[in-house]
Design a protein around this motif. Structure first.
Motif, short mmCIF file in Angstrom:
data_model
loop_
_atom_site.label_atom_id
_atom_site.label_comp_id
_atom_site.label_asym_id
_atom_site.label_seq_id
_atom_site.Cartn_x
_atom_site.Cartn_y
_atom_site.Cartn_z
N THR A 15 45.72 31.95 47.76
CA THR A 15 44.65 32.75 48.46
C THR A 15 43.28 32.63 47.47
N GLY A 16 42.49 32.42 48.13
CA GLY A 16 41.11 32.56 47.50
C GLY A 16 40.51 31.14 47.40
N GLN A 17 41.40 29.99 47.71
CA GLN A 17 40.86 28.83 47.49
C GLN A 17 40.35 28.09 48.75
N ARG A 18 39.82 26.76 48.49
CA ARG A 18 39.02 26.26 49.25
C ARG A 18 39.83 24.86 49.77
N PHE A 64 35.13 29.30 57.77
CA PHE A 64 35.56 28.09 58.12
C PHE A 64 34.15 27.07 58.61
N SER A 65 34.28 26.03 58.25
CA SER A 65 33.09 25.18 58.90
C SER A 65 33.74 23.65 59.13
N SER A 79 37.71 27.95 53.64
CA SER A 79 37.27 28.52 52.16
C SER A 79 37.82 30.06 52.15
N SER A 80 37.80 30.61 50.95
CA SER A 80 38.25 32.11 50.75
C SER A 80 39.49 32.23 51.53
N LEU A 81 40.52 31.35 51.38
CA LEU A 81 41.73 31.42 51.90
C LEU A 81 42.75 32.78 51.91
#
Lengths: 113, 110
Positions: A15-18, A64-65, A79-81
């Motif tokens: 969690t929190g990763q990109r 998300f992008s 991001s900010s998974l």
């Protein structure tokens, strides 16, 4: 083999990763689509690009992008998974004309621990 | 908005016929697609209808009635390998975005 290539096949992160998911469309296809499929859920459309430009947006989170590059490959950045982002992410491509089907890649299975 | 309904699950016997119905309500219509998806795998394209009527492709046929917002996928001479989810998807009038139904899981029993 649909001709659509997605990498990586599997991704495990916290969690929190990109992360970045990559997609190469079929030769000749100009349109790329991204979908999310959670466990026992239907395919949810995220975003579409056509020849480098964004064409349509679905239920894509702000975290998300995506982009499509001049060589037509596309990347989906998450991001900010969060735990709820665990899902199969599919890329599909088509010629972009109305009556042509979308062809799907094998997907990237994302697991958030 | 768009709404697409299909049954959640169906069971049939090997060699039999199964019909999967799909009803839709959309703002504009540019065609309806059927896909097959085995668990954990990519959806694969089966058929496309844009005009009313029946399209036949080997053991698989698909029917469309635009006035009724209705389609069905007919699977004949069922084989064990046909056990999969079948997804109905509608293309709206604007753009090439596909909206998928929740899928129908078909279980083929010996």
């Amino acid at each position: 083999d649909s001709g659509v290539t997605q990498t990586p096949k599997h991704l495990i992160t916290a969690t929190g990763q990109r992360v970045t998911l990559r997609c190469s469309p079929r030769s000749g296809d100009l349109s790329v689509y991204w979908y999310q499929q959670s466990l026992d859920q239907g395919l949810q459309f995220l975003i579409q690009y056509y020849n480098g430009e964004e064409r349509a947006k679905g239920n894509i989170l702000e975290r998300f992008s995506a982009q499509q590059f001049p060589d037509l490959h596309s990347e989906l950045n998450l991001s900010s998974l969060e735990l709820g982002d665990s899902a199969l992410y599919f890329c599909a491509s088509s010629t972009g004309t109305v009556h042509q089907p979308q062809h799907f890649g094998d997907g990237t299975r994302l697991s958030i621990l | 908005g768009q709404n697409i309904d299909q049954p959640t699950e169906m069971t049939a016997t090997e060699g039999a016929i199964v019909q999967i119905n799909c009803t839709y309500q959309t703002s504009g219509f540019n065609g309806l697609f059927w896909y097959q998806q085995h668990a954990g795998e990519a959806p694969t394209f089966l058929s496309y209808n844009v005009l009313d009527g029946l399209e036949e492709k080997g053991r698989f046929s698909s029917f469309l009635s635009r006035s009724k917002g209705y389609s069905y996928l007919l699977l004949k001479e069922l084989q064990m390998k046909d056990s999969a989810s079948y997804l109905c998807a509608v293309k709206a009038a604007a753009g090439n975005k596909l909206t998928f139904g929740g899928g129908t899981r078909v279980l083929v029993k010996p």
